[in-house]
Design a protein around this motif. Structure first.
Motif, PDB file in Angstrom:
ATOM      1  N   ASP A 441      43.075  46.676  37.716  1.00  0.00           N
ATOM      2  CA  ASP A 441      41.854  47.657  37.838  1.00  0.00           C
ATOM      3  C   ASP A 441      41.228  47.549  39.035  1.00  0.00           C
ATOM      4  O   ASP A 441      40.330  48.461  39.403  1.00  0.00           O
ATOM      5  CB  ASP A 441      41.204  47.812  36.648  1.00  0.00           C
ATOM      6  CG  ASP A 441      41.823  48.015  35.321  1.00  0.00           C
ATOM      7  OD1 ASP A 441      42.969  48.875  35.189  1.00  0.00           O
ATOM      8  OD2 ASP A 441      41.569  47.718  34.338  1.00  0.00           O
ATOM      9  N   ARG A 442      41.331  46.448  39.697  1.00  0.00           N
ATOM     10  CA  ARG A 442      40.994  45.939  40.916  1.00  0.00           C
ATOM     11  C   ARG A 442      39.269  46.195  40.858  1.00  0.00           C
ATOM     12  O   ARG A 442      38.588  46.640  41.731  1.00  0.00           O
ATOM     13  CB  ARG A 442      41.396  46.924  41.990  1.00  0.00           C
ATOM     14  CG  ARG A 442      42.735  46.752  42.428  1.00  0.00           C
ATOM     15  CD  ARG A 442      43.342  47.624  43.200  1.00  0.00           C
ATOM     16  NE  ARG A 442      44.959  47.572  43.488  1.00  0.00           N
ATOM     17  CZ  ARG A 442      45.343  46.516  44.521  1.00  0.00           C
ATOM     18  NH1 ARG A 442      44.622  45.844  45.028  1.00  0.00           N
ATOM     19  NH2 ARG A 442      46.689  46.591  44.394  1.00  0.00           N
ATOM     20  N   VAL A 443      38.642  45.684  39.784  1.00  0.00           N
ATOM     21  CA  VAL A 443      37.157  45.584  39.754  1.00  0.00           C
ATOM     22  C   VAL A 443      36.673  44.522  40.471  1.00  0.00           C
ATOM     23  O   VAL A 443      35.496  44.436  40.398  1.00  0.00           O
ATOM     24  CB  VAL A 443      36.848  45.830  38.297  1.00  0.00           C
ATOM     25  CG1 VAL A 443      37.364  47.249  37.598  1.00  0.00           C
ATOM     26  CG2 VAL A 443      37.337  44.750  37.347  1.00  0.00           C
ATOM     27  N   GLY A 444      37.355  43.498  40.501  1.00  0.00           N
ATOM     28  CA  GLY A 444      37.119  42.087  41.206  1.00  0.00           C
ATOM     29  C   GLY A 444      36.494  41.012  40.089  1.00  0.00           C
ATOM     30  O   GLY A 444      36.289  41.504  38.809  1.00  0.00           O
ATOM     31  N   THR A 445      36.628  39.762  40.264  1.00  0.00           N
ATOM     32  CA  THR A 445      36.134  38.876  39.392  1.00  0.00           C
ATOM     33  C   THR A 445      34.658  38.354  39.634  1.00  0.00           C
ATOM     34  O   THR A 445      34.139  38.085  40.682  1.00  0.00           O
ATOM     35  CB  THR A 445      36.922  37.516  39.805  1.00  0.00           C
ATOM     36  OG1 THR A 445      38.346  38.194  39.281  1.00  0.00           O
ATOM     37  CG2 THR A 445      36.989  36.597  38.446  1.00  0.00           C
ATOM     38  N   ARG A 446      33.826  38.196  38.673  1.00  0.00           N
ATOM     39  CA  ARG A 446      32.672  37.833  38.902  1.00  0.00           C
ATOM     40  C   ARG A 446      32.270  36.319  38.558  1.00  0.00           C
ATOM     41  O   ARG A 446      31.650  35.472  39.445  1.00  0.00           O
ATOM     42  CB  ARG A 446      31.597  38.419  37.689  1.00  0.00           C
ATOM     43  CG  ARG A 446      30.156  37.701  37.645  1.00  0.00           C
ATOM     44  CD  ARG A 446      29.275  38.317  36.439  1.00  0.00           C
ATOM     45  NE  ARG A 446      29.132  39.675  36.436  1.00  0.00           N
ATOM     46  CZ  ARG A 446      28.627  40.489  35.554  1.00  0.00           C
ATOM     47  NH1 ARG A 446      28.002  39.819  34.493  1.00  0.00           N
ATOM     48  NH2 ARG A 446      28.473  41.723  35.774  1.00  0.00           N
ATOM     49  N   SER A 447      33.281  35.423  37.661  1.00  0.00           N
ATOM     50  CA  SER A 447      33.220  34.079  37.500  1.00  0.00           C
ATOM     51  C   SER A 447      34.407  33.610  36.635  1.00  0.00           C
ATOM     52  O   SER A 447      35.039  34.570  35.935  1.00  0.00           O
ATOM     53  CB  SER A 447      31.939  33.541  36.850  1.00  0.00           C
ATOM     54  OG  SER A 447      31.716  34.243  35.489  1.00  0.00           O
ATOM     55  N   VAL A 448      34.786  32.457  36.605  1.00  0.00           N
ATOM     56  CA  VAL A 448      35.501  31.880  35.609  1.00  0.00           C
ATOM     57  C   VAL A 448      34.823  30.615  35.390  1.00  0.00           C
ATOM     58  O   VAL A 448      34.279  29.714  36.170  1.00  0.00           O
ATOM     59  CB  VAL A 448      36.753  31.236  36.185  1.00  0.00           C
ATOM     60  CG1 VAL A 448      37.602  30.326  35.594  1.00  0.00           C
ATOM     61  CG2 VAL A 448      37.621  32.625  36.944  1.00  0.00           C
ATOM     62  N   THR A 449      34.748  30.408  33.707  1.00  0.00           N
ATOM     63  CA  THR A 449      34.121  29.381  33.357  1.00  0.00           C
ATOM     64  C   THR A 449      34.944  28.475  32.568  1.00  0.00           C
ATOM     65  O   THR A 449      35.823  29.152  31.776  1.00  0.00           O
ATOM     66  CB  THR A 449      32.751  29.850  32.400  1.00  0.00           C
ATOM     67  OG1 THR A 449      31.800  30.566  33.173  1.00  0.00           O
ATOM     68  CG2 THR A 449      31.947  28.612  31.915  1.00  0.00           C
ATOM     69  N   TRP A 450      34.689  27.270  32.554  1.00  0.00           N
ATOM     70  CA  TRP A 450      35.572  26.187  31.916  1.00  0.00           C
ATOM     71  C   TRP A 450      34.635  25.372  30.710  1.00  0.00           C
ATOM     72  O   TRP A 450      33.861  25.079  31.054  1.00  0.00           O
ATOM     73  CB  TRP A 450      36.358  25.138  32.480  1.00  0.00           C
ATOM     74  CG  TRP A 450      37.330  25.791  33.562  1.00  0.00           C
ATOM     75  CD1 TRP A 450      37.089  26.326  34.965  1.00  0.00           C
ATOM     76  CD2 TRP A 450      38.748  25.960  33.375  1.00  0.00           C
ATOM     77  NE1 TRP A 450      38.174  26.856  35.340  1.00  0.00           N
ATOM     78  CE2 TRP A 450      39.170  26.479  34.325  1.00  0.00           C
ATOM     79  CE3 TRP A 450      39.465  25.488  32.356  1.00  0.00           C
ATOM     80  CZ2 TRP A 450      40.512  26.861  34.675  1.00  0.00           C
ATOM     81  CZ3 TRP A 450      40.785  25.933  32.363  1.00  0.00           C
ATOM     82  CH2 TRP A 450      41.461  26.607  33.646  1.00  0.00           C
ATOM     83  N   SER A 451      35.321  25.610  29.388  1.00  0.00           N
ATOM     84  CA  SER A 451      34.899  24.856  28.532  1.00  0.00           C
ATOM     85  C   SER A 451      35.630  23.939  27.866  1.00  0.00           C
ATOM     86  O   SER A 451      36.901  24.244  27.666  1.00  0.00           O
ATOM     87  CB  SER A 451      34.392  25.654  27.223  1.00  0.00           C
ATOM     88  OG  SER A 451      33.836  25.059  26.012  1.00  0.00           O
ATOM     89  N   TRP A 452      35.323  22.534  27.641  1.00  0.00           N
ATOM     90  CA  TRP A 452      36.488  21.290  27.563  1.00  0.00           C
ATOM     91  C   TRP A 452      36.468  20.955  26.201  1.00  0.00           C
ATOM     92  O   TRP A 452      37.207  20.255  25.639  1.00  0.00           O
ATOM     93  CB  TRP A 452      35.793  20.232  28.402  1.00  0.00           C
ATOM     94  CG  TRP A 452      35.573  20.671  29.676  1.00  0.00           C
ATOM     95  CD1 TRP A 452      34.490  20.768  30.718  1.00  0.00           C
ATOM     96  CD2 TRP A 452      36.853  20.885  30.684  1.00  0.00           C
ATOM     97  NE1 TRP A 452      34.886  21.123  31.720  1.00  0.00           N
ATOM     98  CE2 TRP A 452      36.284  21.141  32.156  1.00  0.00           C
ATOM     99  CE3 TRP A 452      38.131  20.902  30.543  1.00  0.00           C
ATOM    100  CZ2 TRP A 452      37.176  21.593  32.932  1.00  0.00           C
ATOM    101  CZ3 TRP A 452      39.053  21.158  31.679  1.00  0.00           C
ATOM    102  CH2 TRP A 452      38.479  21.361  32.591  1.00  0.00           C
ATOM    103  N   GLY A 453      35.514  21.510  25.091  1.00  0.00           N
ATOM    104  CA  GLY A 453      35.695  21.216  23.595  1.00  0.00           C
ATOM    105  C   GLY A 453      35.195  19.726  23.267  1.00  0.00           C
ATOM    106  O   GLY A 453      35.294  19.470  22.010  1.00  0.00           O
TER     107      GLY A 453
END
Length: 654
Positions: A441-453
């Motif tokens: 959709d080419r809206v773009g990416t705001r963030s990527v967050t990692w959770s390690w559990g």
């Protein structure tokens, strides 16, 4: 034909929760009106007469797949699915074509969806705060309703709902009794086939014809059909020991399976009509079993063979029973079929790995992985559960549960591939993890967050993005051994989030363990509760192999899941070694209940070769006979080296 009808009066209005009754009536009435004016089908499909090379866009539904029941999809593209969360707990969700919604619960920790109609209503079973199983109906914004409370009965379950909001299932009235329920009539007991017997409803159509199973005077299970005019009729006329319906056609035809002996897994599919009675659909060289049928009488399922794995099956009145073959491997299963004569399921490829397929008479069986539009890097579809008349497909993958949308943009956010990371890492060592995504959709990416559990704070990932594709990476060190779930959450610029997860087993730095996480093919006959099931099972394992006093203490844990089986070890110890295999034994719980024992044989991955093997047997002792009863054994039904072969992930011996 024996006919028995024992109807209770509709439940009095005093048994209804009055503050919710108007909401339920209005919602079901609106649903009935919606049936008359169906919404535009969700998605497009290839022509039945002039098929094209349809491609599919991937929509992530849930980050991990430990299914508590098979997903369902309706004509609008709405999807219901239930996820096991361990210890016998489960949660049910609905994808409403835009968002994934948790439907709630009845106060307990189990909610399992069984059926979804074309106006988005879901029925199934759920536990109350006191642990009693009740049937439920969920009606979108109106919420979840307890059918037992509404109908004024005790334990119950709902198994099917038609497009007019009529529900069937069973409730506890001395023994189990089949019921019909609707707002105008309340609860109606459908009766039994024998005095003091039991019955339960399994399927119905929009003409209010219900099919189910009931005990006979000689204590056998027979299929029945119920109509308002004739009541309950015994339709088992082929002298089988038992039979059970799967689906009801548009004109009251009943499809199902009959079996020869109570302890035998052999079954044969049947079709019943008023004109022909119960008829065997034919063998195709084996024993066909129907798993799904369209209102127009196209069946899909599998064929069991004596000397080889089961293979996918199709049946129509015009073509009879067909063996659909495989993708070059040994086995396959057809799980869903639509009115366009498209069938979906899984089949093994030449390497023996399961792959999701779509089959049509014009093109035969095709690997769905070859027809994905702008798929994220690394995504692999391993099974397909359901397909609607628009061609939208619910499938499982190494990135979790997904919806395959035929050639249409929908503004559904980013599509994510699997989390790429080792299945095993030592404490204190960096775990390198990455995830790929596409942004059609080419809206773009705001963030990527990692959770390690592991209780540590969430971590922002390093994002790389170009045109309509991107990736993110991060690194983490675990402080203690254990089994952890790593989750990557991608948020686009509109605020829509999509997540995928990956199980990681963390071992002690000194080694002395066998550890792994991944999936394997569970063969037919392995799971006693569902002997016809063949498909993906998942495992997580960490166990010590060094039993000396000097060995560093390592937590011993086994987790094993497939639809209907949720096993967790309570203790696990090394029994010994057999060649290259490590043999363990211990006790555990299934669905949160104790009293189970197990034996596990594992072999480690070979560099450049096999990913390892995982052969598991689970059993319990019958309290009456004091004999051992096998609950699961994946060496049963598997051939040669195929037994327990890991197909995704790996097992490591350190």
């Amino acid at each position: 034909m024996q006919r028995v009808q024992d109807k209770l009066e509709p439940a009095a209005s005093a048994t209804w929760p009055l503050f919710r009754l108007p909401v339920l009536l209005v919602a079901l009435a609106a649903a009935g009106a919606a049936v008359a004016q169906q919404a535009q089908p969700y998605g497009t499909a290839e022509s039945k007469t002039h098929p094209t090379h349809t491609t599919y866009r991937v929509i992530n539904l849930y980050p991990a797949v430990t299914l508590a029941s098979n997903p369902e999809i309706n004509v609008k593209g709405q999807v219901s699915f239930s996820i096991g969360t361990g210890g016998g707990h489960s949660t049910t969700y609905v994808f409403d074509t835009r968002n994934v919604v948790n439907i709630g619960n009845l106060g307990g920790d189990e909610v399992v969806a069984v059926d979804l109609n074309d106006v988005g209503q879901v029925v199934g079973r759920a536990t109350t705060a006191s642990g009693v199983q009740h049937g439920f109906v969920w009606i979108g914004s109106a919420g979840i309703f307890d059918l037992s409370t509404i109908a004024g009965v005790g334990s119950s379950m709902a198994t099917a709902i038609n497009n007019h909001g009529v529900i069937t299932g069973s409730y506890r009235y001395g023994g189990d009794r089949a019921f019909r329920w609707s707002p105008p009539t309340g609860l109606e007991d459908l009766g039994t086939l024998a005095v003091g017997g039991y019955s339960f409803g399994t399927a119905l159509n929009d003409a209010d014809e219900i099919a189910g199973g009931a005990s006979t005077a000689d204590n056998r299970l027979h299929a029945f059909v119920w109509t308002r005019s004739a009541g309950m009729e015994d339709i088992d006329t082929l002298n089988s020991v038992g039979s059970l319906p799967v689906a009801v056609g548009a004109k009251g035809e009943v499809a199902g399976n009959r079996f020869a002996f109570p302890s035998d897994f052999s079954e044969r599919a049947f079709l019943w009509t008023r004109a022909t009675g119960m008829v065997d659909i034919g063998s195709a060289g084996g024993s066909p079993i129907v798993l799904a049928m369209t209102p127009g009488l196209h069946m899909a399922g599998l064929i069991n063979f004596v000397d080889r794995p089961q293979q996918a099956m199709s049946w129509t009145p015009a073509t009879g029973t067909r063996n659909l073959g495989t993708l070059g491997g040994l086995g396959s299963v057809a799980r869903g079929v639509n009115d366009r004569d498209q069938i979906v399921g899984f089949a093994q490829n030449k390497a023996g790995n399961p792959r999701a397929f779509i089959w049509t008479a014009q093109r035969g069986m095709r690997d769905l992985n070859k027809y994905l539009r702008h798929a994220p890097h690394g995504l692999v579809l391993d099974d397909a559960f359901a397909i609607n008349d628009s061609g939208a497909i619910v499938a499982s993958s190494n990135a979790g549960l997904v919806l395959l949308q035929p050639e249409q943009k929908c503004g559904c956010g980013h599509a994510l591939g699997p989390v790429v990371a080792p299945p095993v890492v030592k404490t204190g060592m960096p775990l390198q993890a990455s995830v790929a995504f596409t942004d059609e959709d080419r809206v773009g990416t705001r963030s990527v967050t990692w959770s390690w559990g592991d209780g540590s704070a969430a971590q922002a990932g390093q994002v790389r993005e170009s045109d309509s594709a991107g990736s993110a990476a991060a690194s983490h060190r675990f402080a203690a051994p254990g089994i952890y779930t790593v989750t990557a959450t991608v948020v686009d610029r509109t605020g829509r989030s999509t997540a995928v997860s990956h199980d990681v087993v963390v071992t002690a730095p000194s080694g002395g363990t066998v550890a792994g996480a991944g999936t394997l093919m569970s063969p037919a006959g392995a799971f006693a509760q569902a002997p016809r099931y063949a498909g993906k099972a998942s495992f997580r394992l960490i166990a010590p192999t060094d039993t000396t006093a000097k060995a560093e203490r390592v937590p011993a844990m086994l987790q094993f899941d497939l639809p209907g089986l949720d096993f967790r070890s309570q203790d696990l110890r090394l029994l010994g070694r057999q060649g290259t295999q490590q043999v363990f034994e211990g006790s555990g719980t299934a669905g949160g209940a104790g009293g189970y024992k197990f034996r596990l044989s594992t072999s480690a991955a070979v560099p450049g070769g096999e990913q390892g093997s995982f052969i598991l047997k689970i059993w319990h002792t019958d309290p009456t006979s004091r004999k051992d009863v096998v609950d699961y054994d994946n060496a049963h039904g598997a051939s040669g080296t195929a037994a327990g072969r890991v197909t995704n992930g790996s097992i490591v011996l350190e």
